[in-house]
Motif scaffolding. Structure first.
Motif, PDB file in Angstrom:
ATOM      1  N   UNK A 176       0.852  -1.392   0.047  1.00 32.82           N
ATOM      2  CA  UNK A 176       0.074  -0.089   0.039  1.00 32.82           C
ATOM      3  C   UNK A 176       0.951   1.202   0.074  1.00 32.82           C
ATOM      4  N   UNK A 177       1.845   1.262   0.487  1.00 37.13           N
ATOM      5  CA  UNK A 177       2.920   2.358   0.826  1.00 37.13           C
ATOM      6  C   UNK A 177       3.632   2.651  -0.544  1.00 37.13           C
ATOM      7  N   UNK A 178       3.757   1.632  -1.371  1.00 34.05           N
ATOM      8  CA  UNK A 178       4.514   1.798  -2.613  1.00 34.05           C
ATOM      9  C   UNK A 178       3.321   2.570  -3.573  1.00 34.05           C
ATOM     10  N   UNK A 179       2.176   1.886  -3.230  1.00 36.80           N
ATOM     11  CA  UNK A 179       1.015   2.713  -4.287  1.00 36.80           C
ATOM     12  C   UNK A 179       1.061   4.317  -3.751  1.00 36.80           C
ATOM     13  N   UNK A 180       1.090   4.596  -2.522  1.00 37.66           N
ATOM     14  CA  UNK A 180       0.893   5.896  -1.810  1.00 37.66           C
ATOM     15  C   UNK A 180       1.957   6.748  -2.314  1.00 37.66           C
ATOM     16  N   UNK A 181       3.256   6.185  -2.531  1.00 35.65           N
ATOM     17  CA  UNK A 181       4.521   7.051  -2.953  1.00 35.65           C
ATOM     18  C   UNK A 181       4.448   7.305  -4.250  1.00 35.65           C
ATOM     19  N   UNK A 182       3.761   6.305  -5.124  1.00 35.68           N
ATOM     20  CA  UNK A 182       3.856   6.271  -6.732  1.00 35.68           C
ATOM     21  C   UNK A 182       3.060   7.521  -6.883  1.00 35.68           C
ATOM     22  N   UNK A 183       1.866   7.820  -6.116  1.00 36.59           N
ATOM     23  CA  UNK A 183       0.938   8.751  -6.336  1.00 36.59           C
ATOM     24  C   UNK A 183       1.258  10.167  -5.516  1.00 36.59           C
ATOM     25  N   UNK A 184       2.425   9.975  -5.077  1.00 34.38           N
ATOM     26  CA  UNK A 184       3.214  11.310  -4.328  1.00 34.38           C
ATOM     27  C   UNK A 184       2.103  11.799  -3.292  1.00 34.38           C
ATOM     28  N   UNK A 185       1.682  10.841  -2.288  1.00 33.77           N
ATOM     29  CA  UNK A 185       1.174  11.071  -1.038  1.00 33.77           C
ATOM     30  C   UNK A 185       2.204  11.405  -0.097  1.00 33.77           C
ATOM     31  N   UNK A 186       2.132  12.678   0.668  1.00 37.46           N
ATOM     32  CA  UNK A 186       3.365  13.053   1.610  1.00 37.46           C
ATOM     33  C   UNK A 186       3.187  12.723   3.106  1.00 37.46           C
ATOM     34  N   UNK A 187       1.898  12.937   3.486  1.00 32.47           N
ATOM     35  CA  UNK A 187       1.649  12.760   4.720  1.00 32.47           C
ATOM     36  C   UNK A 187       0.501  11.498   5.104  1.00 32.47           C
ATOM     37  N   UNK A 188       0.648  10.617   5.974  1.00 35.74           N
ATOM     38  CA  UNK A 188      -0.236   9.706   6.401  1.00 35.74           C
ATOM     39  C   UNK A 188      -0.419   9.904   8.084  1.00 35.74           C
ATOM     40  N   UNK A 189      -1.718  10.132   8.336  1.00 31.71           N
ATOM     41  CA  UNK A 189      -2.211  10.230   9.567  1.00 31.71           C
ATOM     42  C   UNK A 189      -2.932   9.036  10.038  1.00 31.71           C
ATOM     43  N   UNK A 190      -2.510   8.437  11.193  1.00 35.55           N
ATOM     44  CA  UNK A 190      -2.986   7.096  11.526  1.00 35.55           C
ATOM     45  C   UNK A 190      -4.137   7.055  12.838  1.00 35.55           C
ATOM     46  N   UNK A 191      -5.126   6.699  12.803  1.00 33.74           N
ATOM     47  CA  UNK A 191      -6.043   6.721  13.901  1.00 33.74           C
ATOM     48  C   UNK A 191      -5.498   5.713  15.052  1.00 33.74           C
ATOM     49  N   UNK A 192      -4.510   6.032  15.718  1.00 33.39           N
ATOM     50  CA  UNK A 192      -4.296   5.336  16.798  1.00 33.39           C
ATOM     51  C   UNK A 192      -5.177   5.358  18.156  1.00 33.39           C
ATOM     52  N   UNK A 193      -5.573   6.350  18.372  1.00 30.29           N
ATOM     53  CA  UNK A 193      -6.470   6.437  19.503  1.00 30.29           C
ATOM     54  C   UNK A 193      -6.021   6.226  20.889  1.00 30.29           C
ATOM     55  N   UNK A 194      -5.521   4.976  21.183  1.00 30.65           N
ATOM     56  CA  UNK A 194      -4.680   4.541  22.255  1.00 30.65           C
ATOM     57  C   UNK A 194      -3.568   3.456  21.986  1.00 30.65           C
ATOM     58  N   UNK A 195      -2.817   3.524  22.945  1.00 32.80           N
ATOM     59  CA  UNK A 195      -1.815   2.569  23.114  1.00 32.80           C
ATOM     60  C   UNK A 195      -2.023   1.301  23.761  1.00 32.80           C
ATOM     61  N   UNK A 196      -3.267   1.416  24.322  1.00 35.13           N
ATOM     62  CA  UNK A 196      -4.005   0.356  25.447  1.00 35.13           C
ATOM     63  C   UNK A 196      -4.716  -0.638  24.509  1.00 35.13           C
ATOM     64  N   UNK A 197      -4.348  -1.951  24.539  1.00 31.59           N
ATOM     65  CA  UNK A 197      -5.002  -2.689  23.908  1.00 31.59           C
ATOM     66  C   UNK A 197      -6.435  -3.044  24.244  1.00 31.59           C
ATOM     67  N   UNK A 198      -6.602  -3.007  25.797  1.00 27.45           N
ATOM     68  CA  UNK A 198      -8.033  -3.262  26.403  1.00 27.45           C
ATOM     69  C   UNK A 198      -8.731  -2.200  26.013  1.00 27.45           C
ATOM     70  N   UNK A 199      -8.412  -1.051  25.933  1.00 27.22           N
ATOM     71  CA  UNK A 199      -8.912   0.256  25.229  1.00 27.22           C
ATOM     72  C   UNK A 199      -9.569   0.003  24.173  1.00 27.22           C
ATOM     73  N   UNK A 200      -8.529  -0.298  23.113  1.00 28.30           N
ATOM     74  CA  UNK A 200      -8.762  -0.389  21.633  1.00 28.30           C
ATOM     75  C   UNK A 200      -9.948  -1.527  21.517  1.00 28.30           C
TER      76      UNK A 200
END
Ligand code: SF4
Length: 340
Positions: free
Chosen positions: A102-126
């Motif tokens: 997927x990242x190769x595709x994004x690079x090919x199409x010149x995407x610069x910034x990717x935002x991830x919905x992390x929300x929490x780093x606690x697996x129970x909360x997730x």
């Protein structure tokens, strides 16, 4: 300048308990790529010369869309990148929808910034939030993005089911160790017709109060900034739908949430400059002129808080020699405008 295209819930394999993108974005359906040229051109017509322009895809899980759909969206922006009228593309997605392919595709199409919905780093909360991914997915996605030199943003959400102030503190520590380029912090809200609304209405979930959310976000912002990580947003952007009575059932909603956090930071700084029970004379604080309203607080909240806690009147004056965000006690001879 950002030209936003909202793709509400497009690509999302799960219903996260808190999420209703239609309310959050005010959009009900993804746009057709055939409409992009006219939309982008109308934005460009209002762009100030020299201001970098980005096209953004928000509100869904972009990289979880079928590849052909991703290509259609990204392809429709390419002529503007070729012409130099749009500088780059940014998009938001889920941590578990980031792969080398997927990242190769994004690079090919010149995407610069990717935002991830992390929300929490606690697996129970997730898990309790119906996210369908773990903290390890976020860490691994950040590694993949960094190896390919993407600009990385993480979105975080204090106040999710099962989370606590101490738990969110741990999330902030984990995120700092991942070293994203920026974060956004959106305290969880109870939005009508979401699973979280059902939990709230049946007494199984209690949202953060506005004061607690402000405190948690203030602490997080201070830590991120100390680590050199920009906090580019705190609190959801007000939309007509979000502000309609009955959309937000409960939770720390405020149309100027970030300003509340900024005011709270000034109040903490004022407290740090005052010794408790020491004096009763009025106290003067100086801030940069652009920070005056934030330092005073909505409805003079900070002035009232100082009076209540220290039994002292406070006056805040403008000093153009002070950098933004800083505060000092007492005027100097070169103090500028009248205070409030
Ligand atoms: S939070 Fe993100 S992944 Fe979850 S439903 Fe909303 S848009 Fe989709």
């Amino acid at each position: 300048m950002i030209i936003p295209f909202f793709i509400p819930h497009a690509g999302c394999p799960h219903q996260c308990v808190f999420c209703d993108q239609k309310s959050i974005t005010g959009k009900t359906a993804p746009p057709d790529p055939s409409s992009f040229p006219s939309t982008i051109s109308s934005y460009l017509a209002t762009a100030s010369p020299g201001v970098p322009v980005e096209v953004a895809f928000y509100g869904g899980s972009f990289t979880a869309l079928p590849v052909e759909v991703q290509k259609r969206y990204l392809g429709a922006v390419q002529p503007f990148l070729d012409a130099g009228t749009v500088e780059s593309i940014r998009l938001s997605t889920r941590p578990d929808a980031v792969t080398p392919g997927i990242l190769a595709l994004l690079k090919h199409y010149r995407v610069r910034t990717v935002e991830l919905g992390a929300q929490s780093m606690d697996d129970e909360v997730l898990l309790l939030s119906g996210r369908g991914h773990t903290a390890a997915h976020t860490a691994s996605a950040v590694t993949l993005l960094r190896e390919r030199a993407f600009f990385i943003g993480l979105q975080l959400m204090p106040g999710l089911p099962g989370d606590t102030a101490a738990g969110f503190h741990e999330t902030v520590s984990s995120v700092i160790s991942l070293k994203p380029d920026f974060v956004r912090i959106y305290p969880a809200l109870v939005i009508r017709d979401t699973p979280l609304a059902e939990l709230y209405l049946t007494g199984k979930y209690a949202p953060l109060s506005l004061d607690d959310a402000v405190d948690i976000c203030r602490g997080a912002m201070e830590r991120f900034e100390a680590a050199g990580i920009a906090v580019i947003r705190a609190g959801l952007q007000p939309t007509e739908e979000l502000e309609r009575p009955g959309t937000v059932l409960a939770g720390p909603w405020h149309p100027a949430f970030r300003q509340l956090v900024g005011s709270s930071r000034f109040l903490e700084s004022m407290r740090a400059l005052l010794e408790p029970g020491n004096a009763s004379a009025p106290v003067i604080f100086a801030v940069n002129p652009a920070d005056l309203s934030s330092a005073i607080g909505q409805d003079r909240r900070n002035i009232h808080a100082i009076r209540e806690q220290y039994n002292r009147d406070a006056r805040i004056i403008a000093d153009p020699n002070l950098p933004r965000g800083s505060i000092r006690k007492g005027p100097s001879c070169n103090t500028g405008e009248a205070g409030l």
